[in-house]
Design a protein around this motif. Structure first.
Motif, PDB file in Angstrom:
ATOM      1  N   VAL A 259     -49.501  19.089  24.771  1.00 60.38           N
ATOM      2  CA  VAL A 259     -48.949  20.368  25.087  1.00 60.38           C
ATOM      3  C   VAL A 259     -47.519  20.233  24.529  1.00 60.38           C
ATOM      4  CG1 VAL A 259     -48.718  22.006  26.647  1.00 60.38           C
ATOM      5  CG2 VAL A 259     -50.535  20.694  26.763  1.00 60.38           C
ATOM      6  N   ASP A 260     -46.996  21.364  23.913  1.00 58.09           N
ATOM      7  CA  ASP A 260     -45.691  21.176  23.573  1.00 58.09           C
ATOM      8  C   ASP A 260     -45.039  22.855  24.350  1.00 58.09           C
ATOM      9  OD1 ASP A 260     -45.964  19.440  21.837  1.00 58.09           O
ATOM     10  OD2 ASP A 260     -46.038  20.923  19.984  1.00 58.09           O
ATOM     11  N   ILE A 261     -43.924  22.842  24.436  1.00 51.28           N
ATOM     12  CA  ILE A 261     -43.467  24.204  25.193  1.00 51.28           C
ATOM     13  C   ILE A 261     -42.356  24.678  24.094  1.00 51.28           C
ATOM     14  CG2 ILE A 261     -43.621  23.568  27.826  1.00 51.28           C
ATOM     15  CD1 ILE A 261     -40.626  22.942  27.591  1.00 51.28           C
ATOM     16  N   SER A 262     -42.109  25.937  23.991  1.00 47.89           N
ATOM     17  CA  SER A 262     -41.117  26.578  23.202  1.00 47.89           C
ATOM     18  C   SER A 262     -39.535  25.813  23.554  1.00 47.89           C
ATOM     19  CB  SER A 262     -41.173  28.244  23.221  1.00 47.89           C
ATOM     20  OG  SER A 262     -40.954  28.280  24.605  1.00 47.89           O
ATOM     21  N   CYS A 263     -38.893  25.556  22.981  1.00 50.32           N
ATOM     22  CA  CYS A 263     -37.700  24.781  22.986  1.00 50.32           C
ATOM     23  C   CYS A 263     -36.770  25.647  23.920  1.00 50.32           C
ATOM     24  CB  CYS A 263     -37.041  24.375  21.630  1.00 50.32           C
ATOM     25  SG  CYS A 263     -35.498  23.636  22.108  1.00 50.32           S
ATOM     26  N   ASN A 264     -36.457  25.277  25.309  1.00 51.60           N
ATOM     27  CA  ASN A 264     -35.615  25.889  25.994  1.00 51.60           C
ATOM     28  C   ASN A 264     -34.064  26.123  25.820  1.00 51.60           C
ATOM     29  OD1 ASN A 264     -35.645  23.338  26.888  1.00 51.60           O
ATOM     30  ND2 ASN A 264     -35.429  23.793  29.020  1.00 51.60           N
ATOM     31  N   ILE A 265     -33.580  25.199  24.807  1.00 52.53           N
ATOM     32  CA  ILE A 265     -32.516  25.059  24.299  1.00 52.53           C
ATOM     33  C   ILE A 265     -32.059  26.343  23.319  1.00 52.53           C
ATOM     34  CG2 ILE A 265     -30.584  23.893  23.517  1.00 52.53           C
ATOM     35  CD1 ILE A 265     -32.689  21.471  25.084  1.00 52.53           C
ATOM     36  N   CYS A 266     -32.836  26.159  22.390  1.00 48.42           N
ATOM     37  CA  CYS A 266     -32.573  27.159  21.031  1.00 48.42           C
ATOM     38  C   CYS A 266     -33.493  28.497  21.400  1.00 48.42           C
ATOM     39  CB  CYS A 266     -32.846  26.476  19.910  1.00 48.42           C
ATOM     40  SG  CYS A 266     -34.406  25.906  19.402  1.00 48.42           S
ATOM     41  N   GLY A 267     -34.445  28.273  22.219  1.00 46.94           N
ATOM     42  CA  GLY A 267     -35.354  29.690  22.341  1.00 46.94           C
ATOM     43  C   GLY A 267     -36.424  29.627  21.308  1.00 46.94           C
ATOM     44  N   GLY A 268     -36.456  28.466  20.765  1.00 44.33           N
ATOM     45  CA  GLY A 268     -37.606  28.277  19.633  1.00 44.33           C
ATOM     46  C   GLY A 268     -37.232  28.626  18.331  1.00 44.33           C
ATOM     47  N   LYS A 269     -35.887  28.748  18.190  1.00 44.34           N
ATOM     48  CA  LYS A 269     -35.331  28.966  16.591  1.00 44.34           C
ATOM     49  C   LYS A 269     -35.193  27.666  15.941  1.00 44.34           C
ATOM     50  CE  LYS A 269     -31.718  31.850  17.888  1.00 44.34           C
ATOM     51  NZ  LYS A 269     -31.991  32.370  19.055  1.00 44.34           N
ATOM     52  N   GLY A 270     -34.893  26.515  16.643  1.00 45.84           N
ATOM     53  CA  GLY A 270     -34.961  25.391  15.925  1.00 45.84           C
ATOM     54  C   GLY A 270     -33.512  24.601  16.255  1.00 45.84           C
ATOM     55  N   THR A 277     -38.024  22.102  15.151  1.00 47.56           N
ATOM     56  CA  THR A 277     -39.297  22.438  15.131  1.00 47.56           C
ATOM     57  C   THR A 277     -39.420  23.793  15.849  1.00 47.56           C
ATOM     58  OG1 THR A 277     -39.860  21.409  16.991  1.00 47.56           O
ATOM     59  CG2 THR A 277     -40.185  20.251  14.591  1.00 47.56           C
ATOM     60  N   GLY A 278     -38.679  23.854  16.898  1.00 46.64           N
ATOM     61  CA  GLY A 278     -38.570  25.009  18.219  1.00 46.64           C
ATOM     62  C   GLY A 278     -39.716  24.617  19.239  1.00 46.64           C
ATOM     63  N   TRP A 279     -40.248  23.454  19.041  1.00 54.23           N
ATOM     64  CA  TRP A 279     -41.154  22.910  20.138  1.00 54.23           C
ATOM     65  C   TRP A 279     -40.856  21.581  20.777  1.00 54.23           C
ATOM     66  CZ3 TRP A 279     -44.437  26.452  21.785  1.00 54.23           C
ATOM     67  CH2 TRP A 279     -44.970  27.582  21.046  1.00 54.23           C
ATOM     68  N   LEU A 280     -41.124  21.491  21.927  1.00 54.49           N
ATOM     69  CA  LEU A 280     -40.865  20.210  22.673  1.00 54.49           C
ATOM     70  C   LEU A 280     -42.156  19.710  23.189  1.00 54.49           C
ATOM     71  CD1 LEU A 280     -37.638  21.300  24.507  1.00 54.49           C
ATOM     72  CD2 LEU A 280     -37.559  19.810  22.735  1.00 54.49           C
ATOM     73  N   GLU A 281     -42.550  18.353  23.013  1.00 55.87           N
ATOM     74  CA  GLU A 281     -43.845  17.930  23.608  1.00 55.87           C
ATOM     75  C   GLU A 281     -43.598  17.457  24.846  1.00 55.87           C
ATOM     76  OE1 GLU A 281     -45.468  14.472  21.718  1.00 55.87           O
ATOM     77  OE2 GLU A 281     -46.303  13.859  23.425  1.00 55.87           O
ATOM     78  N   ILE A 282     -44.388  18.038  26.067  1.00 56.33           N
ATOM     79  CA  ILE A 282     -44.318  17.858  27.566  1.00 56.33           C
ATOM     80  C   ILE A 282     -45.455  17.142  28.084  1.00 56.33           C
ATOM     81  CG2 ILE A 282     -42.479  19.277  27.840  1.00 56.33           C
ATOM     82  CD1 ILE A 282     -44.752  20.759  29.569  1.00 56.33           C
ATOM     83  N   MET A 283     -46.815  17.272  27.558  1.00 56.60           N
ATOM     84  CA  MET A 283     -47.644  16.373  28.489  1.00 56.60           C
ATOM     85  C   MET A 283     -48.989  16.166  27.445  1.00 56.60           C
ATOM     86  SD  MET A 283     -49.356  19.312  30.908  1.00 56.60           S
ATOM     87  CE  MET A 283     -48.059  19.935  31.842  1.00 56.60           C
ATOM     88  N   GLY A 284     -49.956  15.594  27.851  1.00 62.68           N
ATOM     89  CA  GLY A 284     -51.213  15.278  27.255  1.00 62.68           C
ATOM     90  C   GLY A 284     -52.155  15.991  28.537  1.00 62.68           C
ATOM     91  N   ALA A 285     -53.242  16.615  27.906  1.00 60.02           N
ATOM     92  CA  ALA A 285     -54.333  17.059  28.514  1.00 60.02           C
ATOM     93  C   ALA A 285     -55.621  17.202  28.005  1.00 60.02           C
ATOM     94  CB  ALA A 285     -53.675  18.424  29.149  1.00 60.02           C
ATOM     95  N   GLY A 286     -56.498  17.549  28.885  1.00 58.73           N
ATOM     96  CA  GLY A 286     -58.061  17.746  28.252  1.00 58.73           C
ATOM     97  C   GLY A 286     -59.083  18.085  29.243  1.00 58.73           C
ATOM     98  N   MET A 287     -60.271  18.268  28.786  1.00 60.75           N
ATOM     99  CA  MET A 287     -61.407  18.468  29.694  1.00 60.75           C
ATOM    100  C   MET A 287     -62.059  16.918  30.036  1.00 60.75           C
ATOM    101  SD  MET A 287     -61.067  21.518  29.887  1.00 60.75           S
ATOM    102  CE  MET A 287     -62.733  21.771  30.925  1.00 60.75           C
ATOM    103  N   VAL A 288     -62.198  16.753  31.198  1.00 65.31           N
ATOM    104  CA  VAL A 288     -62.556  15.324  31.586  1.00 65.31           C
ATOM    105  C   VAL A 288     -63.866  14.801  30.953  1.00 65.31           C
ATOM    106  CG1 VAL A 288     -63.012  13.967  33.657  1.00 65.31           C
ATOM    107  CG2 VAL A 288     -61.356  15.815  33.772  1.00 65.31           C
ATOM    108  N   ASP A 289     -63.818  13.932  30.287  1.00 68.06           N
ATOM    109  CA  ASP A 289     -65.033  13.346  29.708  1.00 68.06           C
ATOM    110  C   ASP A 289     -66.090  13.122  30.718  1.00 68.06           C
ATOM    111  OD1 ASP A 289     -67.063  11.284  28.322  1.00 68.06           O
ATOM    112  OD2 ASP A 289     -65.463  11.582  26.408  1.00 68.06           O
ATOM    113  N   PRO A 290     -67.318  13.593  30.108  1.00 69.31           N
ATOM    114  CA  PRO A 290     -68.639  13.563  31.286  1.00 69.31           C
ATOM    115  C   PRO A 290     -68.762  11.922  31.628  1.00 69.31           C
ATOM    116  CG  PRO A 290     -69.186  14.906  29.431  1.00 69.31           C
ATOM    117  CD  PRO A 290     -67.699  14.572  29.015  1.00 69.31           C
ATOM    118  N   ASN A 291     -68.591  10.890  30.654  1.00 64.72           N
ATOM    119  CA  ASN A 291     -68.568   9.670  30.850  1.00 64.72           C
ATOM    120  C   ASN A 291     -67.819   9.245  32.068  1.00 64.72           C
ATOM    121  OD1 ASN A 291     -70.396   9.226  28.842  1.00 64.72           O
ATOM    122  ND2 ASN A 291     -68.840   8.381  27.523  1.00 64.72           N
TER     123      ASN A 291
END
Ligand code: PHE
Length: 343
Positions: A259-270, A277-291
């Motif tokens: 998951v990325d968020i829009s850059c809170n410093i430049c407001g997404g302009k870069g 890029t206008g984006w900052l990576e903040i976390m990993g996520a997903g649907m829990v694997d059935p296993n």
């Protein structure tokens, strides 16, 4: 010419002298013992008197000088007492500053993340930092040959043992422990210290902090995940914040996303924080694997869930534009004091 009565008179004056203030004592010293003082002058004259008188006058003069010095000293001491007493009783003096401590920025962000998720109905779960292979890897669907199980990435306490003991590399282990203990619905956030065998630099550390989250119930969908994350980042970084999800891979989630968020410093302009890029990576996520659900005894046909995980240091760096992770570990009070005003 010096006469005996001059000396006697001075003895008398010294005896009778009183001082109202410290300055009077200093004035007396100058008057008697200064360069042109009366006693100094008598010593000058002493050189010219008749030799047969020298012995007697010399003795008297020395006694006079000692007496003057003693008197001055004792008067000074009496005033020193008063000065000291005055400071003790001077209630108009400004008080001494009492320095307040501050919370560590990582504690501040940790509390803020947990607070936001508690408003969504997530409880806090904690678990051990020293873990076994099952809770950190096997129950989370890591294949036996997965590189995270390598000593280059993980600190093992007994690498040779049949069931290795290690320092947890993520707090997903706490999610496993929660699933083993509790029937769905499950909604928990798991904060804690994690350990990875990495060289320390501005962007990486061998110890850092995570908050991971887990939500399991009937009919939990990817849309729920997306909405929960969007609400979270808007609470954390402001209502204008947007999210972007990129496909990714984790053994314990399917599908998985970064998951990325829009850059809170430049407001997404870069800018140079988001490297244009206008984006900052903040976390990993997903649907829990059935296993993963099955490994913890949860029926994957009845239940689904989502999980996410983020580094607290990373969130704190983005929030306060701190460009070196090491600041959070050095405890330099000049850095820590910058957070004094943060609630
Ligand atoms: N456990 C992952 C990590 O340590 C983060 C994560 C958690 C990713 C849950 C997906 C789902 O990086």
């Amino acid at each position: 010419m010096m006469e005996k009565k001059d000396i006697e008179q001075l003895f008398d004056r010294i005896d009778k002298f009183t001082a109202d203030k410290l300055q009077d004592v200093e004035d007396l010293r100058v008057k008697l013992l200064g360069k042109k003082g009366e006693i100094t002058r008598l010593f000058d004259e002493f050189r010219t008197i008749q030799p047969e008188l020298k012995r007697e006058f010399g003795k008297h003069l020395n006694e006079l000088k000692t007496k003057a010095a003693e008197k001055i000293e004792s008067l000074r001491e009496s005033f020193a007492d008063i000065v000291e007493k005055d400071t003790l009783t001077d209630f108009t003096k400004p008080g001494d500053m009492f320095e307040l401590g501050t919370r560590h920025p990582i504690s501040i962000v940790r509390a803020e993340i947990l607070d936001i998720f508690s408003r969504f109905g997530f409880a806090v779960a904690e678990g051990p930092e020293i873990e076994d292979d099952w809770h950190v890897f096997s129950a989370l669907n890591f294949p036996p040959e997965h590189p995270a199980r390598d000593m280059q990435d993980t600190f093992f306490i007994n690498p040779e043992g049949d069931d290795p003991i290690l320092l947890r590399t993520h707090t997903s282990s706490v999610q496993v422990r929660t699933m083993e203990r509790q029937k769905p619905p499950i909604r928990v956030v798991c904060p804690g210290r994690v350990f990875r065998n990495e060289a320390i630099s501005a962007r990486a550390h061998c110890i850092f902090h995570q908050v991971e989250g887990l939500y399991i119930d009937k009919n939990v969908s990817f849309a729920d995940l997306k909405q929960a994350i969007l609400l979270f980042v808007q609470e954390m970084f402001g209502p204008q914040t947007q999210i972007r999800m990129r496909p990714s891979y984790f053994p314990f989630t399917e599908p998985s996303t970064e998951v990325d968020i829009s850059c809170n410093i430049c407001g997404g302009k870069g800018c140079n924080i988001c490297k244009g890029t206008g984006w900052l990576e903040i976390m990993g996520a997903g649907m829990v694997d059935p296993n993963v659900l099955e490994a913890s005894g949860i029926d994957s046909k009845e239940y689904t869930g989502f999980a996410f995980g983020m580094g607290i240091e990373r969130i704190a760096m983005l929030k306060w534009m701190v460009n070196d992770l090491r600041h959070y570990f050095e405890n330099d009070v000049r850095f820590l004091r910058e957070f004094q005003s943060v609630k």
